[in-house]
Scaffold this motif. Structure first.
Motif, PDB file in Angstrom:
ATOM      1  N   ASN A 266      40.472  32.169  32.398  1.00 43.58           N
ATOM      2  CA  ASN A 266      39.378  32.957  31.831  1.00 43.58           C
ATOM      3  C   ASN A 266      38.442  33.479  32.915  1.00 43.58           C
ATOM      4  OD1 ASN A 266      39.409  32.878  28.704  1.00 43.58           O
ATOM      5  ND2 ASN A 266      39.919  30.790  29.298  1.00 43.58           N
ATOM      6  N   GLY A 267      38.158  32.633  33.928  1.00 43.60           N
ATOM      7  CA  GLY A 267      37.310  33.071  35.025  1.00 43.60           C
ATOM      8  C   GLY A 267      37.928  34.213  35.806  1.00 43.60           C
ATOM      9  N   LEU A 268      39.214  34.095  36.122  1.00 43.23           N
ATOM     10  CA  LEU A 268      39.902  35.144  36.874  1.00 43.23           C
ATOM     11  C   LEU A 268      39.995  36.439  36.074  1.00 43.23           C
ATOM     12  CD1 LEU A 268      42.754  32.984  38.442  1.00 43.23           C
ATOM     13  CD2 LEU A 268      40.999  34.235  39.720  1.00 43.23           C
ATOM     14  N   ALA A 269      40.201  36.318  34.760  1.00 42.44           N
ATOM     15  CA  ALA A 269      40.263  37.510  33.911  1.00 42.44           C
ATOM     16  C   ALA A 269      38.921  38.233  33.909  1.00 42.44           C
ATOM     17  CB  ALA A 269      40.659  37.118  32.487  1.00 42.44           C
ATOM     18  N   ALA A 270      37.831  37.468  33.852  1.00 39.90           N
ATOM     19  CA  ALA A 270      36.502  38.079  33.870  1.00 39.90           C
ATOM     20  C   ALA A 270      36.196  38.696  35.229  1.00 39.90           C
ATOM     21  CB  ALA A 270      35.447  37.025  33.516  1.00 39.90           C
ATOM     22  N   ILE A 271      36.623  38.026  36.297  1.00 40.00           N
ATOM     23  CA  ILE A 271      36.374  38.540  37.649  1.00 40.00           C
ATOM     24  C   ILE A 271      37.166  39.815  37.900  1.00 40.00           C
ATOM     25  CG2 ILE A 271      36.672  38.035  40.112  1.00 40.00           C
ATOM     26  CD1 ILE A 271      36.287  35.057  39.412  1.00 40.00           C
ATOM     27  N   GLU A 272      38.343  39.910  37.302  1.00 38.58           N
ATOM     28  CA  GLU A 272      39.218  41.048  37.549  1.00 38.58           C
ATOM     29  C   GLU A 272      38.524  42.373  37.274  1.00 38.58           C
ATOM     30  OE1 GLU A 272      42.340  43.061  38.844  1.00 38.58           O
ATOM     31  OE2 GLU A 272      42.309  40.864  38.812  1.00 38.58           O
ATOM     32  N   SER A 273      37.696  42.422  36.229  1.00 39.10           N
ATOM     33  CA  SER A 273      36.997  43.666  35.918  1.00 39.10           C
ATOM     34  C   SER A 273      35.658  43.761  36.625  1.00 39.10           C
ATOM     35  CB  SER A 273      36.778  43.785  34.403  1.00 39.10           C
ATOM     36  OG  SER A 273      36.018  42.687  33.922  1.00 39.10           O
ATOM     37  N   ALA A 274      34.996  42.610  36.883  1.00 44.35           N
ATOM     38  CA  ALA A 274      33.667  42.622  37.505  1.00 44.35           C
ATOM     39  C   ALA A 274      33.746  42.719  39.020  1.00 44.35           C
ATOM     40  CB  ALA A 274      32.891  41.362  37.109  1.00 44.35           C
TER      41      ALA A 274
END
Length: 338
Positions: A266-274
């Motif tokens: 979940n953290g990596l998925a959120a970072i991917e766009s941010a």
């Protein structure tokens, strides 16, 4: 009256003392003064000009000087005690005071910390105080430290402090309470290195888990209040976008080994766009096969709203900070800006 305080009215000097006391010390005194007197003090606060540090200390010193002569504090009917307090606070306020001593003995931890400070630091501070105030502070030091501190003070002030110490009267509890407040706010609190202050570390870590807009707004406000402490907070702050600069390769591998898979995905998925460069950095420093599996899992996640992304990033940052505190990963300091 001290020339430093000549521009302040008795009510304003009383206000300076009252607002500087701890709640448990100020509240009983305010109750004894009564509502009319407190209204006058409130008015004095509303009309208060800027009060310098020198004036605050002078107000404390004047109050302590009067209280130092009282062996058992304030008691109704003791004309001498009321006359002394009148000189410090003014007749209007004093006429409301009746009853037993309303102050309590200050906690000992402040005086214990005071006694453990470097003698040169103590001497420099005590040397600036009025003779009776200096004597009160010296009297709270361990016996073996008193001569050391006196020897570091200016001869004139040391002689005056010795003369005050030789007097038989014990300081009133109220005088010790105000002196304790002076020691804490003017010496002990100022002696804390912001970089090692637990509160600073806690705030820095907390800000790192907040959404960027909220975090930046909080930092801006902190910088307006205190640039030094704000800089210390920035130094302890872990922002997700700073990971490529602060997380060594070996520590990246430890993060993937120690942090729960759901939190990582979940953290990596959120970072991917941010911050896609951070995602690339993290996945680029683990085994290729593991990185590919994480990418597949990330692609399978449903679309996140902004709030969910912020919480996911905050959760990953908290995990990394926890690993850092336990010594499992190493966080490098941010490089200094050129």
């Amino acid at each position: 009256m001290s020339t430093v305080l000549s521009r302040l009215t008795p009510e304003q000097r009383a206000a300076v003392v009252l607002v500087s006391l701890k709640p448990e010390q100020a509240k009983p005194l305010a109750e004894q003064l009564g509502l009319p007197a407190m209204r006058r003090i409130r008015g004095a606060l509303q009309d208060m000009p800027f009060v310098s540090q020198e004036e605050v200390l002078a107000a404390f010193a004047e109050f302590i000087t009067q209280l130092m002569t009282w062996r058992t504090g304030l008691r109704g009917g003791e004309r001498e005690s009321l006359d002394l307090l009148t000189k410090a606070l003014g007749e209007t306020l004093v006429e409301k005071i009746r009853g037993p001593n309303v102050f309590v003995e200050p906690p000992s931890d402040v005086w214990a910390e005071f006694g453990q400070l470097d003698p040169e630091v103590v001497a420099e501070y005590v040397d600036k105080q009025h003779g009776s105030v200096a004597a009160l502070m010296l009297n709270r030091l361990p016996v073996d430290r008193i001569p050391v501190v006196l020897g570091l003070m200016s001869p004139e002030n040391a002689v005056e402090a010795i003369a005050q110490l030789s007097r038989p009267n014990d300081p009133a509890p109220a005088a010790a309470a105000v002196a304790e407040r002076m020691i804490k706010t003017q010496l002990l609190d100022g002696a804390i290195d912001p970089a090692s202050d637990p509160k600073i570390i806690m705030i820095g870590e907390t800000l790192g888990t907040l959404p960027r807009d909220l975090r930046d707004a909080a930092l801006t406000r902190l910088e307006q209040q205190d640039e030094i402490r704000a800089a210390a907070i920035r130094a302890t702050l872990l922002r997700i976008e700073d990971l490529p600069l602060r997380l060594p390769t070996k520590s990246v591998q430890a993060v993937f080994r120690e942090v729960g898979r759901d939190i990582l995905i979940n953290g990596l998925a959120a970072i991917e766009s941010a911050a896609p460069e951070v995602s690339a950095f993290l996945l680029g420093n683990i085994a290729q096969r593991m990185a590919d599996q994480f990418r597949e899992d990330i692609e399978a996640l449903p679309e996140m709203d902004e709030g969910t992304k912020d919480r996911a990033i905050g959760g990953l940052v908290r995990e990394i900070l926890g690993l850092s505190r336990r010594g499992t990963v190493t966080l490098l300091p941010m490089p200094e800006e050129e």
